[in-house]
Design an enzyme around this catalytic site. Structure first.
Site, PDB file in Angstrom:
ATOM      1  N   GLU A  95      -4.591   4.207   6.255  1.00  0.00           N
ATOM      2  CA  GLU A  95      -4.234   3.945   4.859  1.00  0.00           C
ATOM      3  C   GLU A  95      -4.783   5.018   3.931  1.00  0.00           C
ATOM      4  OE1 GLU A  95      -3.733   2.751   1.154  1.00  0.00           O
ATOM      5  OE2 GLU A  95      -5.763   2.322   1.795  1.00  0.00           O
ATOM      6  N   SER A 152     -10.391  -0.355   2.967  1.00  0.00           N
ATOM      7  CA  SER A 152      -9.651  -0.485   4.232  1.00  0.00           C
ATOM      8  C   SER A 152      -9.224   0.891   4.714  1.00  0.00           C
ATOM      9  CB  SER A 152      -8.399  -1.330   4.039  1.00  0.00           C
ATOM     10  OG  SER A 152      -8.730  -2.590   3.525  1.00  0.00           O
ATOM     11  N   ARG A 157       0.837  -1.213   0.000  1.00  0.00           N
ATOM     12  CA  ARG A 157       0.000   0.000   0.000  1.00  0.00           C
ATOM     13  C   ARG A 157       0.874   1.266   0.000  1.00  0.00           C
ATOM     14  NH1 ARG A 157      -3.069  -3.559  -0.689  1.00  0.00           N
ATOM     15  NH2 ARG A 157      -5.217  -3.745   0.031  1.00  0.00           N
TER      16      ARG A 157
HETATM   17  N1  EPU Z   1     -10.756 -10.313  10.195  1.00  0.00           N
HETATM   18  C1  EPU Z   1     -11.493 -10.314  11.360  1.00  0.00           C
HETATM   19  N2  EPU Z   1     -12.515  -9.418  11.479  1.00  0.00           N
HETATM   20  C2  EPU Z   1     -12.836  -8.549  10.520  1.00  0.00           C
HETATM   21  C3  EPU Z   1     -12.087  -8.529   9.319  1.00  0.00           C
HETATM   22  C4  EPU Z   1     -11.033  -9.427   9.194  1.00  0.00           C
HETATM   23  O1  EPU Z   1     -11.237 -11.097  12.279  1.00  0.00           O
HETATM   24  O2  EPU Z   1     -13.776  -7.779  10.712  1.00  0.00           O
HETATM   25  C5  EPU Z   1      -9.642 -11.287  10.051  1.00  0.00           C
HETATM   26  C6  EPU Z   1     -10.099 -12.657   9.613  1.00  0.00           C
HETATM   27  O3  EPU Z   1      -9.351 -13.591  10.337  1.00  0.00           O
HETATM   28  C7  EPU Z   1      -9.680 -12.751   8.171  1.00  0.00           C
HETATM   29  C8  EPU Z   1      -8.459 -11.859   8.127  1.00  0.00           C
HETATM   30  O4  EPU Z   1      -8.749 -10.823   9.084  1.00  0.00           O
HETATM   31  O5  EPU Z   1      -9.377 -14.056   7.800  1.00  0.00           O
HETATM   32  C9  EPU Z   1      -8.199 -11.228   6.786  1.00  0.00           C
HETATM   33  O6  EPU Z   1      -9.367 -10.553   6.348  1.00  0.00           O
HETATM   34  P1  EPU Z   1      -9.598 -10.201   4.785  1.00  0.00           P
HETATM   35  O7  EPU Z   1      -9.402 -11.414   3.958  1.00  0.00           O
HETATM   36  O8  EPU Z   1     -10.898  -9.481   4.660  1.00  0.00           O
HETATM   37  O9  EPU Z   1      -8.388  -9.265   4.441  1.00  0.00           O
HETATM   38  P2  EPU Z   1      -7.753  -8.002   5.186  1.00  0.00           P
HETATM   39  O10 EPU Z   1      -6.353  -8.324   5.538  1.00  0.00           O
HETATM   40  O11 EPU Z   1      -8.644  -7.530   6.275  1.00  0.00           O
HETATM   41  C10 EPU Z   1      -6.729  -6.979   2.999  1.00  0.00           C
HETATM   42  C11 EPU Z   1      -6.751  -5.696   2.247  1.00  0.00           C
HETATM   43  C12 EPU Z   1      -8.059  -5.548   1.470  1.00  0.00           C
HETATM   44  C13 EPU Z   1      -8.165  -6.717   0.512  1.00  0.00           C
HETATM   45  C14 EPU Z   1      -8.121  -8.022   1.319  1.00  0.00           C
HETATM   46  C15 EPU Z   1      -8.095  -9.248   0.439  1.00  0.00           C
HETATM   47  C16 EPU Z   1      -5.361  -4.169   3.510  1.00  0.00           C
HETATM   48  C17 EPU Z   1      -5.301  -2.943   4.353  1.00  0.00           C
HETATM   49  N3  EPU Z   1      -6.569  -4.578   3.137  1.00  0.00           N
HETATM   50  O12 EPU Z   1      -7.745  -6.924   3.995  1.00  0.00           O
HETATM   51  O13 EPU Z   1      -7.962  -4.360   0.698  1.00  0.00           O
HETATM   52  O14 EPU Z   1      -9.367  -6.667  -0.253  1.00  0.00           O
HETATM   53  O15 EPU Z   1      -6.905  -8.064   2.114  1.00  0.00           O
HETATM   54  O16 EPU Z   1      -6.850  -9.337  -0.198  1.00  0.00           O
HETATM   55  O17 EPU Z   1      -4.314  -4.734   3.188  1.00  0.00           O
HETATM   56  C18 EPU Z   1      -8.462  -2.033   0.598  1.00  0.00           C
HETATM   57  O18 EPU Z   1      -7.248  -1.830   0.615  1.00  0.00           O
HETATM   58  O19 EPU Z   1      -9.292  -1.091   0.533  1.00  0.00           O
HETATM   59  C19 EPU Z   1      -8.964  -3.406   0.699  1.00  0.00           C
HETATM   60  C20 EPU Z   1     -10.259  -3.683   0.815  1.00  0.00           C
END
Ligand code: EPU
Length: 343
Positions: A338, A235, A160
């Protein structure tokens, strides 16, 4: 050039924050942008408005970048090199690539925003980042109004992050982005858990890029709010990276803490660092689905802050600070914002 006065920016930012631009102009070509930058020295550049939180009225000329156009620079039987103007909608471009059977962007389906701002934060999702397919970024140096060009390496991409968020912040405006995409033997990236599950549920073993894109669209729609319905900027925070020492301490206390093991962020902390999903931290701290006035934390993905309709940027920023303070007090972790907060 049609310069308008006192324009609400609510339709121009996906958070749906209602601030006013004292002057506003929409530009649809490289040359009209160059002309504006020659005439006006202090402008506020706005593109898809998908990664910003506006907290006050903008008392300068807001330049809305709206240049459209996709061109094929060259191709052979394996690859195609494409240049896209900054004002193209990102997801429309991804769908166009899929309709042409050009592979590489399918995991980045349904990300809000314009093509021109996608390199700034190196958009990424489901194991793919835009840096994997960018060959060149072109722009205008705001102080000289000269054309400038950046190779992939020049962009200094990180998680990012890029040079456009650091040394060149406010100094360059991106006018087009060039990509190298595959025409056959696409390198699919389907190992991300949610994609694997979605494809398996549909009994798809050898997916096409369209099937991967459809899976990503389905996953995003089930977790992330549609900015056309509920204002948001995806995010709001980055996923923090912590040392292995700090991680072990947290894991003792929270045995189910999710994590991604990654190469150490710095040499002092060998051999690994741990990236922790900020969504999990925010949910564990009790914020998921909570509403504070007209803003809140999304009920399905705690990493996303939402504007239910009439929240001000200051309301959202206040909530973000409250979350940061709570996460620091609870986990001793600093959450970095972010999105680009305009104060
Ligand atoms: N989780 C929770 N609670 C929540 C959300 C997430 O416990 O409310 C935990 C879960 O264990 C889940 C893990 O977090 O398995 C990962 O969640 P998710 O797959 O939704 O991914 P993320 O790490 O929260 C990142 C990116 C997203 C992108 C997703 C999928 C960042 C800041 N965000 O989110 O990007 O879509 O991975 O690759 O790196 C964005 O940048 O706007 C965005 C949406």
């Amino acid at each position: 050039m049609n310069i308008q006065q006192n324009i609400s920016l609510k339709p121009y930012n996906t958070f749906g924050i209602d601030v006013t631009a004292s002057r506003f102009v929409s530009v649809d070509s490289f040359y009209s942008l160059q002309e504006i930058l020659t005439q006006e020295k202090d402008v506020f550049l706005l593109s898809g408005g998908s990664n910003m939180l506006l907290t006050k009225n903008i008392n300068k000329l807001v330049v809305h970048i709206n240049s459209k156009g996709i061109s094929i620079d060259r191709e052979n039987e394996n690859d195609v090199h494409i240049t896209v103007n900054a004002g193209e909608d990102w997801h429309d471009f991804v769908l166009w690539c899929i309709s042409q059977n050009y592979g590489g962007l399918e995991n980045l389906s349904l990300i809000p925003g314009h093509v021109g701002t996608s390199p700034i934060q190196n958009i990424g999702a489901y194991g793919v980042e835009i840096k994997d397919v960018i060959t060149k970024v072109e722009g205008i140096d705001i102080s000289t109004t000269k054309r400038v060009e950046f190779s992939n390496a020049d962009c200094a991409f990180g998680y990012r992050n890029s040079i456009f968020k650091n040394e060149l912040k406010g100094k360059v405006v991106i006018t087009s982005v060039s990509f190298k995409l595959s025409k056959k033997q696409h390198q699919l990236n389907t190992s991300y858990g949610a994609i694997e599950q979605e494809l398996a549920a549909k009994n798809i073993i050898n997916p096409t890029i369209k099937e991967v894109s459809d899976a990503v669209i389905f996953i995003r729609q089930s977790k992330l709010p549609d900015p056309k319905k509920i204002g948001n900027s995806g995010s709001f925070f980055k996923n923090p990276v912590i040392s292995s020492k700090q991680f072990k301490k947290l894991q003792d206390k929270y045995p189910n803490i999710p994590f991604y093991k990654i190469a150490a962020a710095n040499k002092k902390d060998t051999p690994f660092s741990y990236k922790i999903p900020a969504g999990w931290l925010i949910e564990t701290a009790g914020f998921k689905g909570k509403r504070f006035g007209d803003c809140g934390v999304h009920e399905k993905q705690a990493l996303v802050l939402v504007n239910y309709n009439n929240a001000s940027g200051a309301d959202v920023y206040k909530l973000a600070k409250k979350i940061q303070e709570t996460i620091l007090a609870t986990f001793e972790i600093t959450l970095d914002i972010e999105v680009n907060v305009i104060e």
